[in-house]
Design a protein around this motif. Sequence first.
Motif, short mmCIF file in Angstrom:
data_model
loop_
_atom_site.label_atom_id
_atom_site.label_comp_id
_atom_site.label_asym_id
_atom_site.label_seq_id
_atom_site.Cartn_x
_atom_site.Cartn_y
_atom_site.Cartn_z
N GLY A 63 0.81 -1.22 0.00
CA GLY A 63 0.00 0.00 0.00
C GLY A 63 0.84 1.26 0.00
O GLY A 63 0.43 2.29 -0.56
N ILE A 64 2.03 1.21 0.61
CA ILE A 64 2.91 2.38 0.64
C ILE A 64 3.31 2.78 -0.77
O ILE A 64 3.33 3.96 -1.12
CB ILE A 64 4.16 2.09 1.49
N PHE A 65 3.63 1.78 -1.62
CA PHE A 65 4.02 2.08 -2.99
C PHE A 65 2.86 2.69 -3.75
O PHE A 65 3.01 3.68 -4.48
CB PHE A 65 4.50 0.82 -3.69
N LEU A 66 1.67 2.12 -3.58
CA LEU A 66 0.50 2.64 -4.30
C LEU A 66 0.18 4.08 -3.89
O LEU A 66 -0.11 4.92 -4.74
CB LEU A 66 -0.70 1.72 -4.05
N LEU A 67 0.27 4.37 -2.61
CA LEU A 67 0.01 5.73 -2.15
C LEU A 67 1.09 6.69 -2.65
O LEU A 67 0.80 7.87 -2.91
CB LEU A 67 -0.08 5.76 -0.62
N ALA A 68 2.32 6.19 -2.79
CA ALA A 68 3.39 7.02 -3.34
C ALA A 68 3.10 7.36 -4.80
O ALA A 68 3.33 8.49 -5.25
CB ALA A 68 4.74 6.30 -3.22
N VAL A 69 2.57 6.38 -5.54
CA VAL A 69 2.18 6.63 -6.93
C VAL A 69 1.07 7.67 -6.98
O VAL A 69 1.08 8.58 -7.82
CB VAL A 69 1.73 5.32 -7.61
N ALA A 70 0.09 7.55 -6.08
CA ALA A 70 -1.00 8.52 -6.03
C ALA A 70 -0.47 9.92 -5.75
O ALA A 70 -0.93 10.91 -6.35
CB ALA A 70 -2.02 8.11 -4.97
N LEU A 71 0.50 10.04 -4.85
CA LEU A 71 1.09 11.34 -4.53
C LEU A 71 1.81 11.92 -5.74
O LEU A 71 1.70 13.12 -6.02
CB LEU A 71 2.06 11.20 -3.36
N MET A 72 2.53 11.06 -6.48
CA MET A 72 3.23 11.54 -7.68
C MET A 72 2.23 12.01 -8.74
O MET A 72 2.49 12.98 -9.45
CB MET A 72 4.12 10.43 -8.24
N LEU A 73 1.09 11.34 -8.82
CA LEU A 73 0.05 11.76 -9.77
C LEU A 73 -0.52 13.12 -9.38
O LEU A 73 -0.81 13.95 -10.25
CB LEU A 73 -1.06 10.71 -9.82
N VAL A 74 -0.67 13.35 -8.09
CA VAL A 74 -1.14 14.66 -7.63
C VAL A 74 -0.14 15.74 -8.02
O VAL A 74 -0.51 16.81 -8.51
CB VAL A 74 -1.37 14.65 -6.10
N MET A 75 1.15 15.46 -7.83
CA MET A 75 2.19 16.42 -8.17
C MET A 75 2.25 16.66 -9.67
O MET A 75 2.64 17.75 -10.13
CB MET A 75 3.54 15.93 -7.66
N ALA A 76 1.85 15.65 -10.43
CA ALA A 76 1.82 15.78 -11.89
C ALA A 76 0.49 16.33 -12.40
O ALA A 76 0.22 16.30 -13.60
CB ALA A 76 2.11 14.43 -12.55
#
Length: 221
Positions: A63-76
């Motif tokens: 789940g940590i990796f998935l939430l990190a991906v979600a955060l990167m999508l927000v930044m993008a």
Amino acid sequence: MLLPVIQSLKKSAVYFIAWLVFCVIALVYLSSHSTARCFVQLNLFHTEWMDRLFIIITFLGDGIFLLAVALMLVMARRQELAIKLAAAFVVSGILVQVLKNTITAPRPKVLLQLLNQPYQYFIDGITRIGNSSFPSGHTATFFALATLLAMQTKNRYWQLFFLLMALLVGYSRIYLGQHFLQDVLMGSFIGICAAVPIHFFKPKKITFRQQSNQNTPYAVQ
């Protein structure tokens, strides 16, 4: 209303057809072999470098990796996709936990010990024990991510790449002695079932703009 749904599913047909082929092969294999035998046959070859590789790959389903991906999508500035990803993670996680707490399913190390089945590839500090093997949460998590990404593109090669990565995450759970094939199969099903409806969800956006003769500083679109 169904037309956009059908068109979107057609766009991702390669991904879903390939997954269905995997499911059919897995079900046929499971129907002709015992759970323990399937596990052992899928783990005939282990090396130290493969251990390290699959420990890295299995983290992709965390789940940590998935939430990190979600955060990167927000930044993008891909907030909508980030919201969908977080929602799919929550939904798939709830479904996984309901099944884990409803169905008693020994993990591979526990079952093989009960059956006195010799097996030499369990990894100290990695392999877990207990009775919550079914289904695979890591597989569900990454399949939710892979499905959402596959439905964002028409490129069949990218769709197959996302599916391949999801299958590798699923196999890593078997390789590391955490789950059986049926656990991975159900995990993939949960991940897809969580992601597909969420893909069609359109969250409302809040935009800020000046409005004459009104005191409201924003509008909901």
